[in-house]
Design an enzyme around this catalytic site. Structure first.
Site, PDB file in Angstrom:
ATOM      1  N   GLY A   1      -1.831  -4.220  -2.305  1.00 45.00           N
ATOM      2  CA  GLY A   1      -0.583  -4.958  -2.103  1.00 45.00           C
ATOM      3  C   GLY A   1      -0.636  -5.782  -0.840  1.00 45.00           C
ATOM      4  O   GLY A   1      -1.601  -5.739  -0.080  1.00 45.00           O
TER       5      GLY A   1
ATOM      6  N   SER B   1       0.824  -1.194   0.000  1.00 46.62           N
ATOM      7  CA  SER B   1       0.000   0.000   0.000  1.00 46.62           C
ATOM      8  C   SER B   1       0.870   1.260   0.000  1.00 46.62           C
ATOM      9  O   SER B   1       1.783   1.382   0.804  1.00 46.62           O
ATOM     10  CB  SER B   1      -0.907  -0.012   1.226  1.00 46.62           C
ATOM     11  OG  SER B   1      -1.643   1.168   1.256  1.00 46.62           O
ATOM     12  N   GLY B   2       0.608   2.140  -0.923  1.00 45.28           N
ATOM     13  CA  GLY B   2       1.367   3.389  -1.004  1.00 45.28           C
ATOM     14  C   GLY B   2       2.591   3.277  -1.882  1.00 45.28           C
ATOM     15  O   GLY B   2       3.351   4.231  -2.015  1.00 45.28           O
TER      16      GLY B   2
ATOM     17  N   GLU C   1      -0.344  -6.882   2.750  1.00 40.06           N
ATOM     18  CA  GLU C   1      -0.533  -6.061   3.944  1.00 40.06           C
ATOM     19  C   GLU C   1      -0.107  -6.806   5.192  1.00 40.06           C
ATOM     20  O   GLU C   1      -0.562  -7.933   5.432  1.00 40.06           O
ATOM     21  CB  GLU C   1      -2.008  -5.626   4.064  1.00 40.06           C
ATOM     22  CG  GLU C   1      -2.371  -4.596   3.026  1.00 40.06           C
ATOM     23  CD  GLU C   1      -3.776  -4.048   3.161  1.00 40.06           C
ATOM     24  OE1 GLU C   1      -4.559  -4.588   3.956  1.00 40.06           O
ATOM     25  OE2 GLU C   1      -4.077  -3.065   2.447  1.00 40.06           O
TER      26      GLU C   1
ATOM     27  N   THR D   1      -1.629   2.525  -8.062  1.00 40.35           N
ATOM     28  CA  THR D   1      -2.721   3.231  -8.739  1.00 40.35           C
ATOM     29  C   THR D   1      -2.162   4.309  -9.664  1.00 40.35           C
ATOM     30  O   THR D   1      -2.612   4.460 -10.797  1.00 40.35           O
ATOM     31  CB  THR D   1      -3.661   3.839  -7.687  1.00 40.35           C
ATOM     32  OG1 THR D   1      -4.063   2.794  -6.813  1.00 40.35           O
ATOM     33  CG2 THR D   1      -4.880   4.452  -8.329  1.00 40.35           C
TER      34      THR D   1
ATOM     35  N   ASN E   1      -1.196   5.473   3.166  1.00 38.78           N
ATOM     36  CA  ASN E   1      -1.382   6.157   1.884  1.00 38.78           C
ATOM     37  C   ASN E   1      -2.601   7.077   1.982  1.00 38.78           C
ATOM     38  O   ASN E   1      -3.657   6.655   2.412  1.00 38.78           O
ATOM     39  CB  ASN E   1      -1.606   5.076   0.804  1.00 38.78           C
ATOM     40  CG  ASN E   1      -1.769   5.678  -0.581  1.00 38.78           C
ATOM     41  OD1 ASN E   1      -1.753   6.899  -0.750  1.00 38.78           O
ATOM     42  ND2 ASN E   1      -1.929   4.825  -1.565  1.00 38.78           N
TER      43      ASN E   1
ATOM     44  N   SER F   1      -5.465   5.614  -0.542  1.00 37.77           N
ATOM     45  CA  SER F   1      -5.285   4.165  -0.645  1.00 37.77           C
ATOM     46  C   SER F   1      -6.512   3.528  -1.299  1.00 37.77           C
ATOM     47  O   SER F   1      -7.652   3.823  -0.939  1.00 37.77           O
ATOM     48  CB  SER F   1      -5.076   3.615   0.756  1.00 37.77           C
ATOM     49  OG  SER F   1      -4.893   2.236   0.665  1.00 37.77           O
ATOM     50  N   SER F   2      -6.249   2.666  -2.291  1.00 40.29           N
ATOM     51  CA  SER F   2      -7.373   1.977  -2.935  1.00 40.29           C
ATOM     52  C   SER F   2      -7.858   0.912  -1.973  1.00 40.29           C
ATOM     53  O   SER F   2      -7.086   0.042  -1.563  1.00 40.29           O
ATOM     54  CB  SER F   2      -6.918   1.311  -4.226  1.00 40.29           C
ATOM     55  OG  SER F   2      -6.099   2.176  -4.954  1.00 40.29           O
TER      56      SER F   2
HETATM   57  N1  LIG Z   1       5.091   8.085 -10.067  1.00 45.32           N
HETATM   58  C1  LIG Z   1       4.760   8.861  -9.046  1.00 45.32           C
HETATM   59  N2  LIG Z   1       5.107  10.150  -9.055  1.00 45.32           N
HETATM   60  C2  LIG Z   1       4.767  10.958  -8.040  1.00 45.32           C
HETATM   61  N3  LIG Z   1       4.079  10.568  -6.961  1.00 45.32           N
HETATM   62  C3  LIG Z   1       3.700   9.279  -6.891  1.00 45.32           C
HETATM   63  C4  LIG Z   1       4.002   8.369  -7.929  1.00 45.32           C
HETATM   64  N4  LIG Z   1       3.482   7.185  -7.601  1.00 45.32           N
HETATM   65  C5  LIG Z   1       2.891   7.355  -6.407  1.00 45.32           C
HETATM   66  N5  LIG Z   1       3.001   8.608  -5.985  1.00 45.32           N
HETATM   67  C6  LIG Z   1       2.490   9.180  -4.719  1.00 45.32           C
HETATM   68  O1  LIG Z   1       2.263   8.149  -3.834  1.00 45.32           O
HETATM   69  C7  LIG Z   1       0.903   8.100  -3.413  1.00 45.32           C
HETATM   70  C8  LIG Z   1       0.447   6.682  -3.274  1.00 45.32           C
HETATM   71  O2  LIG Z   1       0.378   6.088  -4.541  1.00 45.32           O
HETATM   72  P1  LIG Z   1      -0.782   5.089  -4.941  1.00 45.32           P
HETATM   73  O3  LIG Z   1      -2.071   5.569  -4.478  1.00 45.32           O
HETATM   74  O4  LIG Z   1      -0.597   4.786  -6.356  1.00 45.32           O
HETATM   75  O5  LIG Z   1      -0.380   3.837  -4.077  1.00 45.32           O
HETATM   76  P2  LIG Z   1      -1.000   2.401  -4.174  1.00 45.32           P
HETATM   77  O6  LIG Z   1       0.146   1.491  -4.425  1.00 45.32           O
HETATM   78  O7  LIG Z   1      -2.104   2.392  -5.146  1.00 45.32           O
HETATM   79  O8  LIG Z   1      -1.530   2.200  -2.716  1.00 45.32           O
HETATM   80  P3  LIG Z   1      -2.802   1.365  -2.248  1.00 45.32           P
HETATM   81  O9  LIG Z   1      -2.444  -0.034  -2.301  1.00 45.32           O
HETATM   82  O10 LIG Z   1      -2.968   1.887  -0.890  1.00 45.32           O
HETATM   83  O11 LIG Z   1      -3.883   1.778  -3.151  1.00 45.32           O
HETATM   84  C9  LIG Z   1       0.159   8.847  -4.464  1.00 45.32           C
HETATM   85  O12 LIG Z   1      -0.983   9.448  -3.923  1.00 45.32           O
HETATM   86  C10 LIG Z   1       1.164   9.869  -4.931  1.00 45.32           C
HETATM   87  O13 LIG Z   1       1.149  10.965  -4.061  1.00 45.32           O
HETATM   88 MG   LIG Z   2      -4.025   2.237  -5.032  1.00 47.20          MG
END
Ligand SMILES: Nc1ncnc2c1ncn2[C@@H]1O[C@H](COP(=O)(O)OP(=O)(O)OP(=O)(O)O)[C@@H](O)[C@H]1O
Ligand SMILES: [Mg+2]
Length: 1107
Positions: A390, A110-111, A392, A115, A160, A163-164
């Site tokens: 992811g 997560s984070g 957890e 996404t 996050n 977070s999705s």
């Molecule tokens: N390529 C990137 N460039 C800039 N910031 C990023 C990038 N990827 C992620 N982030 C930052 O990290 C945060 C978390 O990313 P994201 O929501 O994609 O995580 P996730 O893997 O989908 O988490 P979860 O499993 O909780 O959904 C985003 O809100 C953004 O602020």
């Molecule tokens: Mg996500």
């Protein structure tokens, strides 16, 4: 300038190593160091072969611009620095050009940025695929589905901020050209428990906060909501606001996105009504109430909230209230209704809220799918993007974590299957020698969870369905029995003594050794969450709602469709959907993005090595590299390989007749590639090192350029030749035309030159002849002239002589005359001198006078007495004569004029003359009277019968008969009277009757007075003491005053031989009876127009105003 250089390989300007396959030496430390080094230089992407490792930079980097998209577009995967765009491009081109369905698997905790990565992939594909109004709409809808799902399915967690809280798999469908047609989204297990309760520091789903912050007052009022977060029990307050997140503006984005995706207004409205209802459900509170039978029953504390929910959702309030108080259990024909205690009521409330929300979410996905689904039935190519939660590992891990981690195990499994196992199997299949690599296959863990007989999920289902008391503890017990021997299962209660003394493992927990690490699960809630029970009374109450969306969300509430069978458990549902997903993924070409989270602080620039190391381990990245290095980096069937590189060797270019494999062998030998760099499989060539591949690619590119140059050269040659031939043809035509034209010109020039020369010669000849003739003529003329001059000279000499002679003769005559004159004068002087002067003078005078008179005779003016002309005086000495002559002439012509008069005319002129003498320059009225003839009898007394009486009374000749105004002495007013003048008398008679009023003998008239002004007033003064004077003098006015006065004067003179005294004065006295009144004339009054007016001023003054 270095930056401007075009990259041709990943190896250019590489920081660390861009592809971990090239890492030397390969171990965990070097792996992490390489990642760190690259991360510190803003290189967040690194490859392991075709797998992309992405480290979350936690800040926006300038590497996703449209320019970058262009840079990566249609470029070889290994040509540029590692980038998610390179992977996206590879996947898209492989889909478009090689017709292979693709899937992009994004994993990480997560984070870690899954996404964001999925969105980057989608936006890249959207940017590079086809364009056009329809295609753009499809793209826009696909992209805009993200904000909607994120609003409803994402939440802030401690890991996050976005977070999705659901798993998402999206198939994007393309046509044969690679234009997007539509998509299908699948969602996995929304973390619905979040709706009613959130861990500390976390929030509920974004949409709740977005509505309260962003909706207008009016909209909130419609939804019966208040803006204050603290009003709602379901909203965790400790982190209601998230830094850098603007809920209000996100709300607008979401509404806009919903509109783009195709939600109708009423649908959007319904969705928000459900959201509001969920939020308000949390505010319903229960209180215990004891019943007669001793059982506790719950009652709703404050029904206001319930009422509003019912109004919002169109549910009958009593139905919902009853559903919160009773539970009906149906079994076969029996129906038992039991009351709910307070705890059960709360449970029912939360269950309803969770169900409402999660069903709404699934409905949203279905609705979005309806909008974005491809409209055609043609065969589609598919690119799947999987963004799933992811792995957890929390302090307290519950059913949700168990499910999520199970899903990750499955993904790891598929990764292992496809990359490691497939790889090895392919080597074997191709007959290539393979040194076995040890890797951990997590199939055993998957089996522990999903095995249909002994798997944990099966166990849980069994427990849930078992009759009797079922609790989480009984479930754990069962697990302990069945799984105790499994190497990845750990429990203290298990009979296996291994963990009996493990104090880190509480009694109510079990632990699984996942491929990514050990995770301890709290067993509490497993049964409940797996059952996912919603009391039938509640679902029926929902079905009865007068709200089409809510009704549709609870189809099982329809009493007509009562299904006594239990619905599938959450666990089994998830297992089934994961199985479908895995099946789906297996049919596609996988592309991996492994996301890594660099730190726990959500902060940029921090690289926590321990955290990264943990992730590298559980993602199995090192093993991944090892497999890549031990085997071959690249493989390709012989046919496409030969097709691709055949231009590198003369034997294979342009056509190779033999089998493809032989062709590739010839090609590689010809190119001198070292033998250890490649192996020949049964159907494929295997290349060990990417570098060899790059070299081949470079050679190919070079060769292609050469070929292109060759084609270009031939084409240019052909083009130039054709152009040349055309030019040549044109040139000949132009030249022939030009030659003709120039010869014509030349001929005309020569012709005209010949004519000119000719004419010059002729001219010259003619001039020569003319000159000769002229010379001849001049010679003749010269002779004549000379002769003439000679004769002239002769004649002049003769003339001179004769003149001289004549002058002499003349001189002699003059001298003779003078002499004679002298002699005569001497002789006659004595007779001349005495009288000559006087005679000459008289003669001259006479002569001048004669001339004067003769000229005067001709210049005489006319005989008209008024002609003023007279000739000018010719000599000064005649001045007086001239004037006298003028006077005499005038008198003479006046006489002539007078002589023509008759006696009558003479009388008239005498009268006029008299008038002139009396009044000229004295009375202003006079000049106007000159032109008027004196008529005398203006009234025809003798003819008019009206005056018969008057005529009879007067027997004398009437000189004047005229109407006059007699001025009344009392007031100055006028009265008309007939004025008669006879030879002896002056009479005044009444104008109407003709009766004689007064008769005055002329001898009694002493004086007539009048003013000098332009008026007709006059006074007739009478002799004092006479009979007529008894009434006083007359003051009269007449239009013919001059004539009257003149005639009165003349008549008086002829009768009495006395001159009548005529006084002209502007002020005179008039005798009125005894008094004398002064008559005064004043000039200048305009009161009565142009008529003089008379006014009595006082006893003594009568004022006449004359204009
Ligand atoms: N390529 C990137 N460039 C800039 N910031 C990023 C990038 N990827 C992620 N982030 C930052 O990290 C945060 C978390 O990313 P994201 O929501 O994609 O995580 P996730 O893997 O989908 O988490 P979860 O499993 O909780 O959904 C985003 O809100 C953004 O602020
Ligand atoms: Mg996500």
């Amino acid at each position: 300038m270095a930056k401007m250089e075009v990259k041709t390989s990943l190896l250019d300007d590489m920081i660390g190593v861009g592809d971990m396959v090239l890492l030397e030496p390969l171990n965990e430390d070097s792996f992490i160091n390489n990642l760190k080094k690259r991360f510190d230089h803003n290189e967040v992407y690194t490859y392991i072969g075709s797998v992309v490792i992405s480290i979350n930079p936690y800040r926006s980097l300038p590497i996703y611009t449209p320019e970058k998209v262009e840079e990566y577009r249609n470029r070889n995967f290994y040509e540029l620095s590692p980038h998610i765009f390179a992977l996206s491009d590879e996947a898209y081109r492989s889909l478009r050009d090689q017709d292979k369905d693709q899937c992009i698997l994004i994993t990480g905790e997560s984070g870690a940025g899954k996404t964001e990565a999925s969105k980057l992939v989608m936006s890249y594909v959207a940017a590079v695929c086809g364009k056009g109004a329809e295609v753009n709409q499809v793209k826009e809808q696909l992209l805009q589905s993200n904000p909607v799902l994120e609003a409803f399915g994402n939440a802030k967690t401690v890991r996050n901020d976005n977070s999705s809280r659901f798993g998402k798999y999206m198939d994007i469908e393309f046509d044969f050209k690679g234009d997007p047609l539509g998509g299908v989204i699948s969602n996995y297990l929304l973390e619905k428990s979040r709706v009613v309760k959130q861990p500390r520091g976390e929030r509920n789903f974004h949409i709740f906060y977005q509505i309260l912050s962003g909706a207008s007052e009016e909209f909130l009022c419609k939804l019966k909501l208040e803006r204050d977060f603290s009003r709602y029990n379901y909203l965790g307050l400790d982190s209601a606001r998230v830094n850098g997140v603007d809920d209000a503006s996100n709300f607008r984005t979401v509404r806009n996105a919903m509109q783009i995706v195709g939600f109708m207004d009423h649908e959007t409205q319904s969705v928000f009504e459900v959201v509001a209802a969920v939020l308000k459900l949390g505010n319903i509170e229960f209180k215990p109430e004891s019943r007669a039978n001793g059982l506790d029953e719950s009652k709703i504390k404050d029904k206001n909230e319930l009422k509003e929910i019912c109004e919002l959702t169109g549910i009958d309030q009593s139905v919902l209230e009853r559903a919160f108080s009773f539970r009906t259990v149906e079994a076969k024909q029996e129906k038992v209704s039991t009351t709910l205690n307070v705890a059960q009521a709360y449970y029912a409330r939360d269950a309803l809220a969770k169900n409402l929300y999660s069903r709404l979410f699934s409905w949203l996905v279905t609705r979005i799918n309806e909008s974005i689904k491809a409209q055609t039935k043609v065969r589609k190519k598919v690119m799947g993007v999987l963004d799933i939660y992811g792995f957890e590992i929390f302090e307290d891990n519950s059913f949700e974590q168990f499910i999520i981690n199970y899903c990750n195990e499955k993904l790891q499994q598929i990764f292992i299957e496809l990359t490691l196992k497939e790889e090895q199997e392919e080597y074997i299949r191709e007959g290539i020698e393979w040194t076995h690599i040890e890797y951990f296959n997590n199939a055993i863990i998957c089996d522990l969870i999903e095995n249909n007989q002994t798997g944990i999920l099966a166990m849980l289902d069994e427990e849930c369905l078992r009759p009797g008391t079922v609790t989480d503890d009984t479930f754990l017990e069962k697990l302990n029995q069945v799984c105790a021997t499994h190497q990845h299962f750990e429990s203290r209660m298990s009979k296996c003594s291994r963990f009996l003394n493990d104090t880190s493992l509480p009694h109510s927990c079990f632990r699984i050794q996942h491929y990514a690490g050990k995770v301890m699960y709290q067993v509490e809630g497993f049964v409940d969450k797996n059952n996912d029970l919603l009391y039938r009374d509640l679902s029926q109450a929902m079905w009865k709602a007068n709200h089409s969306l809510i009704k549709a969300l609870f189809p099982e509430g329809n009493p007509a469709k009562i299904n006594l069978k239990r619905p599938p458990t959450a666990g089994s549902q998830f297992k089934a959907s994961v199985a479908t997903l895995m099946k789906n993924l297996q049919t596609k070409n996988p592309n991996y993005i492994r996301c890594i989270k660099p730190n726990d602080k959500k902060a940029a620039h921090i690289f926590n090595e321990a955290l990264v190391c943990h992730q590298i381990r559980y993602l199995g990245l090192l093993e991944n590299v090892r497999v890549r290095r031990a085997g071959y980096a690249f493989r390709q069937p012989y046919e496409p390989c030969l097709e691709r590189y055949k231009m590198l060797c003369k034997q294979t270019w342009p056509h190779w007749r033999g089998p493809a494999r032989a062709g590739v062998e010839v090609l590689f030998n010809e190119l001198g590639i070292p033998e250890e760099e490649f192996s020949f499989g049964r159907s494929k060539i295997f290349i060990r090192n990417p570098r060899t591949l790059f070299k081949l690619e470079d050679l190919r590119k070079q060769r292609l350029e050469d070929l292109a140059t060759l084609i270009e050269k031939i084409y240019r040659g052909w083009k130039c030749r054709t152009h040349f031939l055309l030019m040549k043809k044109c040139q000949i035509v132009i030249a022939s035309w030009y030659r003709r034209y120039s010869q014509q010109k030349k001929y005309q020039k020569i012709k005209s030159s010949a004519i000119t020369v000719q004419s010059y010669i002729r001219g010259w000849k003619a001039r020569k002849l003319l000159r000769e003739l002229k010379h001849l003529k001049r010679c003749n003329e010269a002779a004549t002239v000379i002769a003439a001059y000679w004769h002239g000279t002769q004649a002049r000499r003769e003339l001179k002589r004769l003149k001289e002679e004549a002058r002499r003769k003349h001189a002699v005559a003059v001298i003779w005359a003078y002499w004679l004159g002298l002699k005569v004068r001497r002789e006659y002087r004595k007779f001349f001198r005495a009288n000559a002067g006087r005679k000459i003078y008289e003669f001259t005078l006479q002569r001048l006078m004669q001339k004067y008179f003769l000229e005067m005779k001709n210049k005489m003016p006319s005989l008209s007495p008024i002609d003023k002309n007279w000739p000018a005086r010719p000599y000064l000495f005649l001045d007086s004569t001239h004037k006298e002559l003028k006077r005499i002439f005038h008198l003479w012509r006046c006489k002539k004029y007078r002589d023509q008069f008759t006696d009558q005319q003479k009388l008239i002129y005498e009268e006029k003359l008299e008038a002139s003498e009396l009044f000229k320059d004295k009375k202003a009225l006079y000049p106007a009277s000159v032109g008027q003839p004196f008529q005398g009898a203006y009234l025809e007394i003798s003819e008019n019968p009206k005056y018969k009486k008057l005529k009879d009374a007067v027997d004398e000749k009437i000189i004047i008969a005229e109407v006059v105004n007699k001025i009344n002495r009392a007031n100055g007013k006028a009265a008309s009277r007939i004025f008669l003048l006879t030879k002896n008398n002056v009479l005044l008679a009444d104008q109407k009757s003709g009766t004689i009023k007064s008769e005055v003998p002329l001898g009694d008239v002493t004086k007539v007075s009048m003013s000098s002004q332009n008026d007709g007033f006059f006074a007739v003064h009478l002799k004092e003491g006479s009979e007529a004077a008894s009434k006083g003098d007359f003051l009269l006015s007449s239009d013919h005053l001059i004539e009257m006065a003149t005639k009165l004067y003349r008549t008086t003179l002829s009768q009495t031989k006395q001159k009548l005294n005529i006084e002209i004065s502007d002020e005179f006295l008039v005798q009125f009876k005894q008094d004398k009144v002064c008559v005064k004339f004043i000039q200048g009054s305009q009161k009565n127009g142009n008529i003089p007016t008379c006014k009595r001023k006082n006893n003594r003054l009568l004022e006449v105003a004359v204009p």
